[in-house]
Structure formats: structure tokens, C-alpha cells
Design an enzyme around this catalytic site. Structure first.
Site, PDB file in Angstrom:
ATOM      1  N   GLU A  87      -1.911  50.377 -28.589  1.00 10.16           N
ATOM      2  CA  GLU A  87      -1.234  51.633 -28.225  1.00 10.16           C
ATOM      3  C   GLU A  87      -1.150  51.750 -26.711  1.00 10.16           C
ATOM      4  O   GLU A  87      -2.096  51.397 -26.014  1.00 10.16           O
ATOM      5  CB  GLU A  87      -2.051  52.842 -28.735  1.00 10.16           C
ATOM      6  CG  GLU A  87      -2.330  52.854 -30.216  1.00 10.16           C
ATOM      7  CD  GLU A  87      -1.065  53.016 -31.043  1.00 10.16           C
ATOM      8  OE1 GLU A  87      -0.085  53.576 -30.527  1.00 10.16           O
ATOM      9  OE2 GLU A  87      -1.063  52.541 -32.193  1.00 10.16           O
TER      10      GLU A  87
ATOM     11  N   CYS B 147     -46.825  59.965 -23.835  1.00  8.46           N
ATOM     12  CA  CYS B 147     -47.119  61.357 -23.440  1.00  8.46           C
ATOM     13  C   CYS B 147     -46.692  62.394 -24.468  1.00  8.46           C
ATOM     14  O   CYS B 147     -46.914  63.587 -24.264  1.00  8.46           O
ATOM     15  CB  CYS B 147     -46.468  61.651 -22.087  1.00  8.46           C
ATOM     16  SG  CYS B 147     -44.678  61.915 -22.192  1.00  8.46           S
TER      17      CYS B 147
ATOM     18  N   HIS C 198     -21.881  52.716 -19.465  1.00 10.41           N
ATOM     19  CA  HIS C 198     -22.323  53.880 -20.240  1.00 10.41           C
ATOM     20  C   HIS C 198     -23.654  53.641 -20.947  1.00 10.41           C
ATOM     21  O   HIS C 198     -23.967  54.312 -21.929  1.00 10.41           O
ATOM     22  CB  HIS C 198     -21.230  54.300 -21.233  1.00 10.41           C
ATOM     23  CG  HIS C 198     -20.019  54.906 -20.565  1.00 10.41           C
ATOM     24  ND1 HIS C 198     -18.800  55.051 -21.195  1.00 10.41           N
ATOM     25  CD2 HIS C 198     -19.852  55.406 -19.303  1.00 10.41           C
ATOM     26  CE1 HIS C 198     -17.932  55.619 -20.350  1.00 10.41           C
ATOM     27  NE2 HIS C 198     -18.546  55.824 -19.200  1.00 10.41           N
TER      28      HIS C 198
ATOM     29  N   CYS D 297     -38.301  58.091 -22.485  1.00 16.29           N
ATOM     30  CA  CYS D 297     -38.906  59.418 -22.605  1.00 16.29           C
ATOM     31  C   CYS D 297     -38.350  60.321 -21.506  1.00 16.29           C
ATOM     32  O   CYS D 297     -38.343  59.935 -20.335  1.00 16.29           O
ATOM     33  CB  CYS D 297     -40.426  59.300 -22.481  1.00 16.29           C
ATOM     34  SG  CYS D 297     -41.219  60.922 -22.375  1.00 16.29           S
TER      35      CYS D 297
ATOM     36  N   GLN E 293     -17.458  49.818 -21.067  1.00 15.84           N
ATOM     37  CA  GLN E 293     -17.890  51.197 -21.359  1.00 15.84           C
ATOM     38  C   GLN E 293     -18.693  51.205 -22.650  1.00 15.84           C
ATOM     39  O   GLN E 293     -19.220  52.238 -23.040  1.00 15.84           O
ATOM     40  CB  GLN E 293     -16.662  52.100 -21.517  1.00 15.84           C
ATOM     41  CG  GLN E 293     -15.794  52.168 -20.280  1.00 15.84           C
ATOM     42  CD  GLN E 293     -14.424  52.761 -20.617  1.00 15.84           C
ATOM     43  OE1 GLN E 293     -14.250  53.972 -20.673  1.00 15.84           O
ATOM     44  NE2 GLN E 293     -13.450  51.908 -20.837  1.00 15.84           N
ATOM     45  N   ASN E 294     -18.751  50.076 -23.336  1.00 18.75           N
ATOM     46  CA  ASN E 294     -19.389  50.037 -24.654  1.00 18.75           C
ATOM     47  C   ASN E 294     -20.900  49.899 -24.519  1.00 18.75           C
ATOM     48  O   ASN E 294     -21.403  49.272 -23.590  1.00 18.75           O
ATOM     49  CB  ASN E 294     -18.836  48.871 -25.481  1.00 18.75           C
ATOM     50  CG  ASN E 294     -17.349  49.007 -25.710  1.00 18.75           C
ATOM     51  OD1 ASN E 294     -16.802  50.096 -25.526  1.00 18.75           O
ATOM     52  ND2 ASN E 294     -16.694  47.930 -26.082  1.00 18.75           N
TER      53      ASN E 294
HETATM   54  C1  BJW Z   1      -7.791  48.565 -29.594  1.00 21.73           C
HETATM   55  C2  BJW Z   1      -8.033  48.000 -30.847  1.00 21.73           C
HETATM   56  C3  BJW Z   1      -8.055  46.586 -30.932  1.00 21.73           C
HETATM   57  C4  BJW Z   1      -8.080  50.151 -31.045  1.00 21.73           C
HETATM   58  N1  BJW Z   1      -7.850  45.841 -29.838  1.00 21.73           N
HETATM   59  N2  BJW Z   1      -7.572  47.822 -28.536  1.00 21.73           N
HETATM   60  C5  BJW Z   1     -12.437  67.774 -17.439  1.00 21.73           C
HETATM   61  C6  BJW Z   1     -13.251  68.583 -18.233  1.00 21.73           C
HETATM   62  C7  BJW Z   1     -14.557  68.211 -18.544  1.00 21.73           C
HETATM   63  C8  BJW Z   1     -15.104  67.044 -18.071  1.00 21.73           C
HETATM   64  C9  BJW Z   1     -14.284  66.263 -17.289  1.00 21.73           C
HETATM   65  C10 BJW Z   1     -12.986  66.613 -16.973  1.00 21.73           C
HETATM   66  N3  BJW Z   1     -12.459  65.635 -16.202  1.00 21.73           N
HETATM   67  C11 BJW Z   1     -13.379  64.696 -16.062  1.00 21.73           C
HETATM   68  C12 BJW Z   1     -14.503  65.071 -16.696  1.00 21.73           C
HETATM   69  C13 BJW Z   1     -15.743  64.318 -16.750  1.00 21.73           C
HETATM   70  C14 BJW Z   1     -15.921  63.510 -18.023  1.00 21.73           C
HETATM   71  C15 BJW Z   1     -14.571  63.045 -18.572  1.00 21.73           C
HETATM   72  O1  BJW Z   1     -14.016  62.059 -18.157  1.00 21.73           O
HETATM   73  N4  BJW Z   1     -14.048  63.767 -19.548  1.00 21.73           N
HETATM   74  C16 BJW Z   1     -12.705  63.492 -20.078  1.00 21.73           C
HETATM   75  C17 BJW Z   1     -12.806  63.094 -21.558  1.00 21.73           C
HETATM   76  C18 BJW Z   1     -11.870  64.731 -19.872  1.00 21.73           C
HETATM   77  N5  BJW Z   1     -16.743  62.365 -17.628  1.00 21.73           N
HETATM   78  C19 BJW Z   1     -18.044  62.453 -17.568  1.00 21.73           C
HETATM   79  O2  BJW Z   1     -18.642  63.467 -17.898  1.00 21.73           O
HETATM   80  C20 BJW Z   1     -18.773  61.246 -17.017  1.00 21.73           C
HETATM   81  N6  BJW Z   1     -19.676  61.632 -15.998  1.00 21.73           N
HETATM   82  C21 BJW Z   1     -19.270  62.286 -14.902  1.00 21.73           C
HETATM   83  O3  BJW Z   1     -18.093  62.553 -14.672  1.00 21.73           O
HETATM   84  O4  BJW Z   1     -20.284  62.605 -14.057  1.00 21.73           O
HETATM   85  C22 BJW Z   1     -19.981  63.354 -12.892  1.00 21.73           C
HETATM   86  C23 BJW Z   1     -21.272  63.749 -12.228  1.00 21.73           C
HETATM   87  C24 BJW Z   1     -21.338  63.717 -10.861  1.00 21.73           C
HETATM   88  C25 BJW Z   1     -22.517  64.078 -10.236  1.00 21.73           C
HETATM   89  C26 BJW Z   1     -23.616  64.469 -10.994  1.00 21.73           C
HETATM   90  C27 BJW Z   1     -23.540  64.487 -12.366  1.00 21.73           C
HETATM   91  C28 BJW Z   1     -22.359  64.129 -12.985  1.00 21.73           C
HETATM   92  C29 BJW Z   1     -19.607  60.571 -18.097  1.00 21.73           C
HETATM   93  C30 BJW Z   1     -18.760  60.071 -19.231  1.00 21.73           C
HETATM   94  C31 BJW Z   1     -19.655  59.506 -20.333  1.00 21.73           C
HETATM   95  C32 BJW Z   1     -18.867  59.071 -21.556  1.00 21.73           C
HETATM   96  N7  BJW Z   1     -19.762  58.818 -22.613  1.00 21.73           N
HETATM   97  C33 BJW Z   1     -19.244  58.285 -23.874  1.00 21.73           C
HETATM   98  C34 BJW Z   1     -20.407  58.212 -24.877  1.00 21.73           C
HETATM   99  C35 BJW Z   1     -21.317  57.033 -24.490  1.00 21.73           C
HETATM  100  C36 BJW Z   1     -22.503  56.943 -25.367  1.00 21.73           C
HETATM  101  C37 BJW Z   1     -22.193  56.648 -26.816  1.00 21.73           C
HETATM  102  O5  BJW Z   1     -21.311  55.844 -27.171  1.00 21.73           O
HETATM  103  O6  BJW Z   1     -22.907  57.203 -27.615  1.00 21.73           O
HETATM  104  O7  BJW Z   1     -18.684  56.981 -23.651  1.00 21.73           O
HETATM  105  S1  BJW Z   1     -17.861  59.206 -24.535  1.00 21.73           S
HETATM  106  C38 BJW Z   1     -16.987  57.803 -25.136  1.00 21.73           C
HETATM  107  O8  BJW Z   1     -15.735  57.628 -24.405  1.00 21.73           O
HETATM  108  C39 BJW Z   1     -17.844  56.578 -24.774  1.00 21.73           C
HETATM  109  C40 BJW Z   1     -16.806  55.581 -24.339  1.00 21.73           C
HETATM  110  O9  BJW Z   1     -17.393  54.569 -23.543  1.00 21.73           O
HETATM  111  C41 BJW Z   1     -15.820  56.430 -23.611  1.00 21.73           C
HETATM  112  C42 BJW Z   1     -14.465  55.788 -23.452  1.00 21.73           C
HETATM  113  O10 BJW Z   1     -13.838  55.599 -24.680  1.00 21.73           O
HETATM  114  P1  BJW Z   1     -12.983  54.280 -24.952  1.00 21.73           P
HETATM  115  O11 BJW Z   1     -13.852  53.110 -24.871  1.00 21.73           O
HETATM  116  O12 BJW Z   1     -11.788  54.281 -24.097  1.00 21.73           O
HETATM  117  O13 BJW Z   1     -12.610  54.467 -26.511  1.00 21.73           O
HETATM  118  P2  BJW Z   1     -11.397  55.271 -27.172  1.00 21.73           P
HETATM  119  O14 BJW Z   1     -11.728  55.479 -28.607  1.00 21.73           O
HETATM  120  O15 BJW Z   1     -11.028  56.451 -26.390  1.00 21.73           O
HETATM  121  O16 BJW Z   1     -10.170  54.256 -27.079  1.00 21.73           O
HETATM  122  C43 BJW Z   1     -10.130  53.069 -27.862  1.00 21.73           C
HETATM  123  C44 BJW Z   1      -8.884  52.311 -27.497  1.00 21.73           C
HETATM  124  O17 BJW Z   1      -8.913  51.054 -28.174  1.00 21.73           O
HETATM  125  C45 BJW Z   1      -7.589  53.006 -27.907  1.00 21.73           C
HETATM  126  O18 BJW Z   1      -6.688  52.996 -26.806  1.00 21.73           O
HETATM  127  C46 BJW Z   1      -7.043  52.134 -29.055  1.00 21.73           C
HETATM  128  O19 BJW Z   1      -5.617  52.089 -29.103  1.00 21.73           O
HETATM  129  C47 BJW Z   1      -7.622  50.787 -28.705  1.00 21.73           C
HETATM  130  N8  BJW Z   1      -7.818  49.844 -29.815  1.00 21.73           N
HETATM  131  N9  BJW Z   1      -8.207  48.934 -31.801  1.00 21.73           N
HETATM  132  C48 BJW Z   1      -7.592  46.429 -28.698  1.00 21.73           C
HETATM  133  N10 BJW Z   1      -8.285  45.904 -32.156  1.00 21.73           N
END
Ligand code: BJW
Length: 249
Positions: free
Chosen positions: A217, A152, A120, A128, A102-103
Site C-alpha cells: 500500500e 525489590c 522501539h 523493573c 521499529q519492530n
Molecule cells: C506490508 C506487508 C508485507 C503489510 N510486506 N509491507 C500527535 C498526537 C499525539 C502524539 C503525537 C502526535 N504527533 C506525534 C506524536 C508522537 C507519537 C506519534 O508519532 N503518534 C502518531 C501515531 C500520531 N510518537 C511517540 O509518542 C513516540 N515518542 C515521542 O514522540 O517522544 C517524544 C518525547 C520527547 C521528549 C520526551 C518524551 C517524549 C514513541 C512512539 C512509540 C511507538 N510505539 C509502538 C508500540 C511499540 C511496542 C509494541 O509493539 O508493543 O511502535 S506503536 C506501533 O507503531 C509500534 C510500531 O513500531 C509503530 C509503527 O508501526 P508500523 O511498523 O509502521 O506498522 P503499521 O501497522 O502502521 O504499518 C504496517 C505497514 O506494512 C503498512 O503500510 C502495510 O501496508 C505494510 N504491509 N503487509 C510489506 N507483506
């Protein structure tokens, strides 16, 4: 719960044909890339809908670009850590290995992993919004404020997936396929709350893979996994790879 791999995990890895590692921000934490949802994570300081959505971008493109420009500079400086390196080494020890991440930081590629599905997007790419022309980070960071297309004049955005946007179709299909084929599946450093990515471990689970979680965690996945290794990925993954490697000698 333990920080040490079980004999069963090592035996399953030694006999595995296909291994998948699914990673999140935690795998890069020890490289100095901030996570999102931990106590000092990005979303404790900023609102996701302001910085990582099209609505937020349309409302305040300057703020969103300021955030991405800062992160592009950070991510250009950071280096892969022992967790990325261990996953890259693991591919030499098993017949087939894929990383699904996801990174957006590119650190798996830089560590040497060759089959990486970036769900992601990538911090290294921009495009653009009007004509689709691709722009390098050098081209966008040379401009001040919101970068304009050199072709553009349209608005350029980072090639990452924001909330409400679809994941890149080919990467997603490849990730689903790889997860359904995995014998051993690692979920590393992800809170497992962002969908559809968070469904990937469940695809592997339903298909019969041995599921291992590495995270300091617990997460919503923890109670479903076969093995929960509690601790930082940069300590746990090198031990697994080292032990596997020494058994093969
Ligand atoms: C360690 C550690 C160490 C610490 N060793 N571990 C309800 C309401 C509104 C929306 C939704 C909903 N239900 C679902 C949705 C949709 C939404 C969603 O899931 N929202 C939820 C949050 C509620 N999803 C979307 O919108 C996605 N798209 C979609 O659903 O499209 C549908 C669609 C259909 C048809 C047409 C159009 C659309 C898209 C999701 C995009 C997420 N984007 C981001 C930003 C990316 C760009 C950027 O970085 O700038 O992605 S958000 C952010 O979260 C990023 C990450 O990839 C993603 C996941 O986070 P991750 O990697 O899990 O990080 P953390 O911080 O959460 O966790 C870190 C972990 O590491 C922790 O557990 C720590 O304990 C651990 N850790 N040190 C090992 N040393």
C-alpha cells in the site's frame, strides 16, 4: 509503479558503499506477526492509548500485561520469513549494511542481520520500574498477572517504547547517522506515521540516498521515493537479492 527492481536500483546497489533498510510491522506480517494499522491490524481491535502508553499501563496494568504476555508467546513461536532472510543475505553483497527497525520481534537478528538498531525496544526484554533490574521473558511469564521484580518487588514492564516515551538514545543516534550516510535506503513495511521513526527515510532522502519503498500500500513517503516496489516484502526483497547476487558471479 512495479514489483520488479529497476536496472538503476541494481546498479546503485552494486556500487553502493552503505545500504540501510528501515523496517516496520509489514516486514514481519508474512511470519504471522500482526501489523498495527492495516485493516485487520492491532489498532482496529484495541486503542493505542490503552495498550501502548504509560497512562494506559497505570490505569490497567493487568490488561496491558495480558496483551504483552500473549504477544511474547506469539513472537517466541514465529520464524523469520524470506524478507528478513533477504535483508540478512544482502549484507554479504554490499560493503556495509544496517537495519533500522521499529519492530520489537527480534526477527532480523534471528535471520542473521548483524547490525540492527531497534528503535522501539525488544519483546525479549523487561525491566523493573523501581530498581531497573532486568527480567527475562521466562521470569515474567512464570508469574501470573502483573509481574513483580524478583529483587525489590516493584512493577516490571516490557522494555518497549510506548507513545509519549523517548526512543533509546544510542539506537536513535546510530540510526540517524546510518541514514545520513546511506547510498541506497529501503523503507519496508511501515505506514510511516509514527514519529520520530517516520522521519528516518527523510534524513536519508535529504542526504542524497536513492530511496526505495517496498509495501503493498502507498504511504505518506511514496510520492517522495525514487522507486516504489508495490507488493509483499517476502516476494520483492528475495528477487532483488537474487538478482544482485547473480550479477556478482
Ligand atoms: C506490508 C506487508 C508485507 C503489510 N510486506 N509491507 C500527535 C498526537 C499525539 C502524539 C503525537 C502526535 N504527533 C506525534 C506524536 C508522537 C507519537 C506519534 O508519532 N503518534 C502518531 C501515531 C500520531 N510518537 C511517540 O509518542 C513516540 N515518542 C515521542 O514522540 O517522544 C517524544 C518525547 C520527547 C521528549 C520526551 C518524551 C517524549 C514513541 C512512539 C512509540 C511507538 N510505539 C509502538 C508500540 C511499540 C511496542 C509494541 O509493539 O508493543 O511502535 S506503536 C506501533 O507503531 C509500534 C510500531 O513500531 C509503530 C509503527 O508501526 P508500523 O511498523 O509502521 O506498522 P503499521 O501497522 O502502521 O504499518 C504496517 C505497514 O506494512 C503498512 O503500510 C502495510 O501496508 C505494510 N504491509 N503487509 C510489506 N507483506
Amino acid at each position: 509503479m512495479s514489483a520488479h527492481p529497476s536496472r538503476e536500483l541494481l546498479e546503485r546497489l552494486a556500487g553502493a558503499r552503505r545500504v540501510v533498510a528501515f523496517t516496520g510491522a509489514g516486514v514481519s506480517a508474512e511470519s504471522g506477526v500482526p501489523t498495527f494499522r492495516t485493516t485487520d491490524g492491532i489498532w482496529t481491535k484495541f486503542k493505542p492509548e490503552e495498550l501502548a502508553s504509560m497512562e494506559g499501563f497505570m490505569r490497567n496494568p493487568e490488561l496491558v500485561w495480558e496483551w504483552y504476555a500473549a504477544r511474547k508467546r506469539i513472537m517466541a513461536e514465529v520464524r523469520p520469513n524470506p524478507a528478513h532472510e533477504a535483508l540478512a543475505r544482502m549484507q554479504a553483497l554490499v560493503p556495509h549494511m544496517a537495519v533500522i527497525t521499529q519492530n520489537i520481534d527480534g526477527l532480523h537478528h534471528r535471520a542473521g542481520s548483524t547490525l540492527v538498531y531497534e528503535l522501539h525496544g525488544s519483546i525479549e526484554r523487561n525491566y523493573c520500574m523501581r530498581c531497573g533490574r532486568r527480567h527475562s521473558n521466562d521470569e515474567v511469564l512464570r508469574q501470573t498477572g502483573v509481574p513483580c521484580c524478583l529483587g525489590c518487588g516493584g512493577t516490571v514492564r516490557p522494555d518497549v517504547v510506548w507513545f509519549g516515551e523517548q526512543l533509546p538514545e544510542e539506537e536513535w543516534n546510530n540510526a540517524v547517522h546510518a541514514s545520513g550516510m546511506a547510498d541506497v535506503f529501503f523503507s519496508v513495511g511501515t505506514s510511516g506515521v509514527v514519529y520520530p521513526a517516520a522521519s528516518i527515510p527523510f534524513i536519508a532522502l535529504d542526504a542524497g540516498a536513492y530511496i526505495v519503498e517496498v509495501n503493498p500500500e502507498p504511504t505518506p513517503l511514496t510520492e517522495k521515493v525514487h522507486e516504489y516496489l508495490q507488493g509483499p516484502a517476502g516476494s520483492i526483497l528475495p528477487v532483488i537479492v537474487h538478482t544482485l547476487d547473480s550479477r556478482k558471479l
